[in-house]
Design a protein around this motif. Structure first.
Motif, PDB file in Angstrom:
ATOM      1  N   LEU A 223     -48.098 -45.511 -60.883  1.00 13.37           N
ATOM      2  CA  LEU A 223     -48.404 -46.043 -61.495  1.00 13.37           C
ATOM      3  C   LEU A 223     -48.117 -45.993 -62.843  1.00 13.37           C
ATOM      4  N   HIS A 224     -47.414 -45.302 -63.406  1.00 11.63           N
ATOM      5  CA  HIS A 224     -47.474 -45.074 -64.445  1.00 11.63           C
ATOM      6  C   HIS A 224     -46.062 -45.336 -64.933  1.00 11.63           C
ATOM      7  N   PHE A 262     -43.938 -54.231 -61.340  1.00 12.11           N
ATOM      8  CA  PHE A 262     -45.561 -55.986 -62.145  1.00 12.11           C
ATOM      9  C   PHE A 262     -46.796 -55.612 -62.560  1.00 12.11           C
TER      10      PHE A 262
HETATM   11  N1  ACO Z   1     -47.894 -56.153 -57.117  1.00  9.70           N
HETATM   12  C1  ACO Z   1     -48.845 -56.897 -56.483  1.00  9.70           C
HETATM   13  N2  ACO Z   1     -49.764 -57.054 -56.812  1.00  9.70           N
HETATM   14  C2  ACO Z   1     -50.491 -56.289 -57.801  1.00  9.70           C
HETATM   15  C3  ACO Z   1     -49.587 -55.506 -58.456  1.00  9.70           C
HETATM   16  C4  ACO Z   1     -48.429 -55.534 -58.430  1.00  9.70           C
HETATM   17  N3  ACO Z   1     -47.422 -54.581 -58.791  1.00  9.70           N
HETATM   18  N4  ACO Z   1     -49.953 -54.934 -59.431  1.00  9.70           N
HETATM   19  C5  ACO Z   1     -51.006 -54.929 -59.688  1.00  9.70           C
HETATM   20  N5  ACO Z   1     -51.454 -56.066 -58.653  1.00  9.70           N
HETATM   21  C6  ACO Z   1     -52.479 -56.781 -58.143  1.00  9.70           C
HETATM   22  C7  ACO Z   1     -53.708 -55.835 -57.640  1.00  9.70           C
HETATM   23  O1  ACO Z   1     -53.588 -56.008 -55.515  1.00  9.70           O
HETATM   24  C8  ACO Z   1     -55.455 -56.405 -57.590  1.00  9.70           C
HETATM   25  O2  ACO Z   1     -54.918 -57.608 -56.717  1.00  9.70           O
HETATM   26  P1  ACO Z   1     -57.289 -58.022 -55.958  1.00  9.70           P
HETATM   27  O3  ACO Z   1     -58.052 -58.154 -57.241  1.00  9.70           O
HETATM   28  O4  ACO Z   1     -56.746 -58.973 -55.049  1.00  9.70           O
HETATM   29  O5  ACO Z   1     -57.069 -57.058 -55.379  1.00  9.70           O
HETATM   30  C9  ACO Z   1     -54.639 -57.354 -59.156  1.00  9.70           C
HETATM   31  O6  ACO Z   1     -53.187 -57.232 -59.377  1.00  9.70           O
HETATM   32  C10 ACO Z   1     -55.249 -56.022 -60.227  1.00  9.70           C
HETATM   33  O7  ACO Z   1     -54.558 -54.452 -59.904  1.00  9.70           O
HETATM   34  P2  ACO Z   1     -55.288 -53.339 -60.318  1.00  9.70           P
HETATM   35  O8  ACO Z   1     -54.735 -52.418 -60.631  1.00  9.70           O
HETATM   36  O9  ACO Z   1     -57.386 -53.962 -60.956  1.00  9.70           O
HETATM   37  O10 ACO Z   1     -54.977 -53.738 -62.057  1.00  9.70           O
HETATM   38  P3  ACO Z   1     -54.970 -52.503 -62.997  1.00  9.70           P
HETATM   39  O11 ACO Z   1     -54.578 -53.097 -64.146  1.00  9.70           O
HETATM   40  O12 ACO Z   1     -55.506 -51.259 -62.645  1.00  9.70           O
HETATM   41  O13 ACO Z   1     -53.155 -51.903 -62.495  1.00  9.70           O
HETATM   42  C11 ACO Z   1     -51.168 -51.499 -62.740  1.00  9.70           C
HETATM   43  C12 ACO Z   1     -51.747 -52.361 -63.278  1.00  9.70           C
HETATM   44  C13 ACO Z   1     -51.082 -49.828 -61.814  1.00  9.70           C
HETATM   45  C14 ACO Z   1     -50.186 -51.165 -63.390  1.00  9.70           C
HETATM   46  C15 ACO Z   1     -50.522 -52.232 -61.994  1.00  9.70           C
HETATM   47  O14 ACO Z   1     -50.108 -53.979 -61.695  1.00  9.70           O
HETATM   48  C16 ACO Z   1     -49.631 -51.456 -60.720  1.00  9.70           C
HETATM   49  O15 ACO Z   1     -49.723 -51.205 -59.668  1.00  9.70           O
HETATM   50  N6  ACO Z   1     -47.879 -52.460 -60.859  1.00  9.70           N
HETATM   51  C17 ACO Z   1     -47.329 -51.437 -60.014  1.00  9.70           C
HETATM   52  C18 ACO Z   1     -46.984 -50.219 -60.610  1.00  9.70           C
HETATM   53  C19 ACO Z   1     -46.314 -50.408 -62.009  1.00  9.70           C
HETATM   54  O16 ACO Z   1     -44.899 -50.703 -62.352  1.00  9.70           O
HETATM   55  N7  ACO Z   1     -46.087 -49.494 -63.059  1.00  9.70           N
HETATM   56  C20 ACO Z   1     -46.032 -49.875 -64.399  1.00  9.70           C
HETATM   57  C21 ACO Z   1     -46.555 -49.982 -65.590  1.00  9.70           C
HETATM   58  S1  ACO Z   1     -46.227 -49.852 -66.818  1.00  9.70           S
HETATM   59  C22 ACO Z   1     -46.023 -48.930 -67.805  1.00  9.70           C
HETATM   60  O17 ACO Z   1     -46.962 -47.437 -67.044  1.00  9.70           O
HETATM   61  C23 ACO Z   1     -44.409 -48.966 -68.421  1.00  9.70           C
END
Ligand code: ACO
Length: 382
Positions: A223-224, A262
């Motif tokens: 996730l990070h 994303f």
């Molecule tokens: N693909 C599809 N849907 C997504 C994605 C994704 N990559 N990211 C978030 N969503 C959706 C979730 O399913 C959720 O939908 P819902 O409300 O219908 O259930 C909504 O968006 C909100 O998601 P959360 O997990 O509550 O958002 P949060 O702020 O906690 O998450 C995170 C952020 C963990 C980065 C998330 O977007 C994710 O898992 N992304 C994919 C992993 C990633 O790219 N991580 C790198 C982040 S940048 C970094 O650390 C350098």
């Protein structure tokens, strides 16, 4: 009580910081007031480190002194190299190997007994850690390939020297500049999970080795920081499947899979770092393999346009384009997250030192939801 509970600490302010600021709606990132685009275009990673650690951009003399002092700290001792060799031979993952190695580095720290409140000593420790991480990572890769480590070249900048130690060949200007830029873009990003982890450790007045080791642990998760590797694996999965990237993504989202690269806790629009890396990916594609760039842009257009993800605040983050950039630089896929750590170590150190200057132990609370009054039953009666 329930209103006080903020899962994931979302939106909770826990400190003041002069280091970096993110405007998640405008897609803007600054380090000490300087736009990330300007720093990426005009500065080196060492200049950015100096800015984060010392509060201002260095002049030529300050930069020369700083760069020389950093370069002089690149070598690691033979015992550590032997441990790195053992970890590589055992098939350890690079992030885990780095975590172990940084922890072990403290054994050779000449100022190990210095108080964490001694800022000058901590800055020197920070320099040593940041200078040695690339050496550790490159050695790990060499051992995995059955080769011996390449000695660091003090005449090269941190970015170029890492690529040199990785391959044994001096990188060309485009590769060195692109990699340097990637390091600048990853150097700091507010109180992300790994920086906060490092700060929590620093808030106990533990030393920087503990804080950086903890930061590496936090960064390793998917996730990070782990997402950059996941992105490249997805791109390869799409390439091998012969599916149109749009169909692959459609299928993946139907299955409830998250698309790595994303979404972001703070950005609701495209991450400005992703824009810069996309440009680098495009340039590298022009002179090399174009398919990775094509797949990423197709996915981005589809998800942000047709699928309307941006409307929901889910846009490309820094990891979405860094994977294809590193791939085109010939860097092994499982080294992408360690490279992130290599750069972010500078930010972790800056935040820990800034926080320790006006320290308060970080110690939140949990709302207890367990039973209230259980009668103790002796072991033999359970
Ligand atoms: N693909 C599809 N849907 C997504 C994605 C994704 N990559 N990211 C978030 N969503 C959706 C979730 O399913 C959720 O939908 P819902 O409300 O219908 O259930 C909504 O968006 C909100 O998601 P959360 O997990 O509550 O958002 P949060 O702020 O906690 O998450 C995170 C952020 C963990 C980065 C998330 O977007 C994710 O898992 N992304 C994919 C992993 C990633 O790219 N991580 C790198 C982040 S940048 C970094 O650390 C350098």
């Amino acid at each position: 009580m329930a209103d006080d509970l903020r899962k994931g600490l979302e939106g909770v302010l826990v400190a003041e910081s002069e280091l970096s600021s993110i405007d998640g709606d405008a897609g803007r990132l600054i380090y000490r007031g300087y736009a990330i685009e300007d720093l990426a275009r005009g500065a080196s990673y060492e200049e950015v480190l100096y800015l984060l650690w010392h509060g201002h951009l260095p002049d030529e003399g300050e930069l020369a002194e700083f760069t020389e002092a950093m370069a002089a700290e690149r070598e690691v001792d033979d015992d550590l190299l032997e441990t790195v060799r053992t970890l590589a031979d055992a098939g350890e993952k690079p992030m885990a190997a780095l975590r172990t190695a940084v922890s072990m580095l403290s054994a050779t720290e000449p100022e190990a007994d210095a108080d964490a409140a001694d800022l000058e000593a901590s800055l020197r420790k920070g320099r040593r850690i940041t200078a040695k991480i690339p050496t550790v990572l490159a050695a790990f890769e060499r051992f995995r390939l059955g080769e011996e480590p390449v000695e660091p070249d003090p005449d090269l900048g941190l970015a170029a020297n890492f690529l040199y130690m990785l391959t044994g060949e001096e990188p060309d200007e485009v590769a060195a500049e692109t990699f340097d830029q990637a390091l600048i873009l990853h150097a700091d990003h507010g109180l992300n999970a790994s920086t906060f982890t490092a700060m929590v450790i620093g808030s106990t007045m533990a030393d920087l080795y503990g804080a950086v080791t903890g930061g590496i642990g936090a960064l390793s998760g998917p996730l990070h920081g782990g997402a950059n590797q996941d992105v490249m694996e997805v791109l390869m999965e799409i390439d091998e499947s012969d599916l149109d990237p749009r169909d692959w993504v459609e299928q993946a989202t139907d299955e409830g899979r998250r698309i790595p690269g994303f979404g972001h806790r703070v950005y609701n629009v495209k991450d400005p770092r992703a824009k810069i890396l996309q440009e680098r990916s495009r340039e590298l594609a022009e002179n090399g393999e174009s398919k990775w760039y094509e797949i990423t842009t197709t996915i981005e257009e589809y998800l942000t346009g047709e699928k309307g993800l941006v409307k929901k605040g889910i846009a490309p983050n820094v990891d979405f384009y860094s994977g294809s950039v590193y791939y085109q630089l010939g860097i092994p896929i499982d080294m992408y997250t360690p490279i992130f750590a290599m750069s972010r170590a500078g930010g972790w150190i800056a935040h820990v030192l800034e926080y320790q200057e006006d320290n308060r132990l970080i110690r939140p609370r949990a709302r207890y939801t367990g039973p209230g009054d259980e009668a103790f039953v002796p072991l033999e009666e359970r």
